[in-house]
Design an enzyme around this catalytic site. Structure first.
Site, short mmCIF file in Angstrom:
data_model
loop_
_atom_site.label_atom_id
_atom_site.label_comp_id
_atom_site.label_asym_id
_atom_site.label_seq_id
_atom_site.Cartn_x
_atom_site.Cartn_y
_atom_site.Cartn_z
N SER A 245 0.58 -1.35 0.07
CA SER A 245 0.07 -0.22 0.72
C SER A 245 0.95 1.08 0.02
O SER A 245 2.26 1.24 0.13
CB SER A 245 -0.88 -0.05 1.04
N LYS A 246 0.33 2.65 -0.08
CA LYS A 246 0.97 3.67 -0.25
C LYS A 246 1.96 3.77 0.71
O LYS A 246 2.95 4.52 0.63
CB LYS A 246 0.11 4.67 0.63
N ARG A 247 1.78 2.87 2.42
CA ARG A 247 2.72 3.33 3.29
C ARG A 247 4.13 2.47 3.01
O ARG A 247 5.10 2.93 3.36
CB ARG A 247 2.30 3.00 4.45
#
Ligand code: GLU
Length: 477
Positions: A245-247
């Protein structure tokens, strides 16, 4: 043998992510390896989430990667007639039926299943409505969905090129919706109709679609289509094995492009997510075409490791033809305010020399531009760590003055002669060459590390070098 026709079918609901890029790449490789056709289809029937600007972005990312398609893009939103025609045929043959259950009724069923701790399956309420019942629903203004009549017993077996036979119990599959009440097809249905009409021979896509495949296979059987071969490529997980994901940093092609990654590096890296070309890891797109086979794609999830991608990018930066690399680097130099296009003549020569000198030490085009600023700007500051280590020593200002004097009159002003002069100066002074080289580097670049010092001096030229040495001497003294 069926001619090979494969498709990449992204939904335009966001940027092209590395998972999607890998799916596109694997399809591309299969097509190119077998003289087949690579088709681009935009699955845009989700009107709420699809946006034309995402389609543009997807096409740009694919073009930037060099994954050219042979047909398309086709847009599902422009093919509604095809889905309606197929659905009408299934209704006529009684392989599908209208269902008038309201969202509230269905939600109540779902809630009851949840309470009972069971997975929800549509109970077949509208499977065998009488004409009166149908008329009553229509009179009440209900707009129906269309559901496929699916078998209650037996199993649906998916033969997957990567995963082998995967069996699904039909009792776990309900009569699913193929056309929604707004007249739009569901993904499974539209996909099957298009794959058949586009004569797709191989459906290659992410593992997350494996669970959709029995439903698609039931649609294929109901419609009497020839089934494509299926290949589901493994998931891509973050280093901690969680969902990517984005993180976990940049995950879209556009982000990598913006950070100065090269398409060759990104392609090479994503190819290895689930596939192994054998001994070597550095493979060009054309090598991939000759080495790739779906049989060599793993079943297990691939772990996403940006360090490896970055390492690979460094490799491609060093290997790239200089002219091409310079062209790709220009936007990054512009963003740093170092250059303004068009860059021509002497300015271009100088730019190329800098790129060639600095590229060995950096991993991205953004780093390349950042590490080149002192060739264009005098107003840099000195790295504090370097100041402590190299400027604070007694007599450094004097050393820098001596170096400036030496370079001011040195003839010829060339790599070899500069190096020799530096060595003999340090001998004369009874110091190590390092004692002279380190403060010089800091004085003329502001940095403690970088390309070879004498190369930097040659590139900066006599005047700028001498000025910077004197400036640093004044700064210290
Ligand atoms: N539009 C679907 C997706 O983006 C396509 C899946 C498929 O290849 O069938 O996931």
């Amino acid at each position: 043998m069926r001619p090979v026709r494969v498709r990449f079918a992204p939904s335009p609901t966001g940027e092209l992510h590395i998972g999607g890029a890998r799916t596109a790449l694997f399809n591309y490789l299969v097509a190119r390896a077998s003289n087949g056709t690579f088709i681009l289809r935009i699955d845009d029937t989700d009107l709420e989430r699809s946006r034309p600007e995402y389609t543009d972005g997807l096409l740009n990312s694919l073009r930037w990667l060099g994954l050219d398609w042979d047909e398309g893009p086709y847009f599902q939103s422009q093919r509604l007639e095809e889905y309606n025609r197929a659905a009408a045929r299934l209704l006529e043959e009684d392989k599908a039926y209208h269902c008038y259950c309201t969202p509230e009724e269905l939600a109540a069923g779902r809630e009851a299943a949840r309470k009972a701790g069971k997975p929800y399956l549509y109970p077949g309420t509208c499977r065998d409505l009488s004409q009166e019942e149908t008329r009553a629903y229509l009179a009440a203004g209900r707009s129906p969905v269309i559901r496929l009549r699916t078998p209650d017993r037996g199993e649906t077996v998916v033969r997957d090129l990567i995963r082998g036979e995967v069996r699904f119990d039909n009792s776990n599959l309900d009569d699913f919706i193929i056309v929604k009440s707004n007249g739009l097809p569901t993904y499974n249905f539209a996909s099957v109709v298009d794959d058949a009409l586009m004569q797709i021979s191989d459906v290659i896509r992410g593992e997350e679609h494996l669970s959709n495949t029995p439903r698609q296979q039931l649609c294929i059987e109901a419609l009497g289509y020839e089934a494509p071969r299926f290949a589901h490529v493994p998931m891509i997980l973050a280093p901690d094995r969680s969902k990517l994901s984005k993180r976990h940093g940049a995950t879209s092609v556009e982000e990598f492009r913006g950070r100065g990654y090269l398409p060759e590096a990104l392609l090479n890296y994503i190819a290895l997510l689930g596939w192994s070309p054998g001994e070597k890891e550095i493979v060009s797109l054309s090598e991939m075409v000759s080495l790739f086979s779906l049989e060599r794609v793993n079943k297990t999830a691939a772990i996403y490791d940006t360090n490896k991608l970055t390492w690979m990018n460094g490799h491609y930066l060093r290997e790239a033809p200089l002219e091409q690399l310079t062209e790709k680097a220009l936007p990054f130099f512009e963003a740093e305010g170092l250059l303004h296009a068009p860059v021509e003549g002497n300015e271009l020569d100088y730019f190329q020399k800098i790129v060639d000198t600095v590229r060995d030490r950096v991993k991205t085009l953004a780093e390349l531009a950042e590490a080149s600023t002192y060739f264009y700007r005098d107003d840099f500051s000195y790295e504090p760590k370097g100041v402590e280590k190299h400027f604070r020593k007694e007599g450094t200002d004097e050393l820098l003055r001596r170096a400036a004097d030496l370079l001011r009159k040195l003839e010829p002003f060339e790599l070899d002669s500069i190096e020799k002069a530096y060595r003999s100066l340090s001998e004369d002074l009874g110091i190590s060459t390092g004692r002279l080289i380190h403060p010089t580097r800091l004085a003329i670049s502001g940095k403690t590390m970088g390309p070879g010092l004498f190369e930097i001096i040659v590139l900066l030229g006599r005047n700028r070098t001498v000025e910077r040495l004197e400036r640093a001497a004044r700064w210290i003294g």
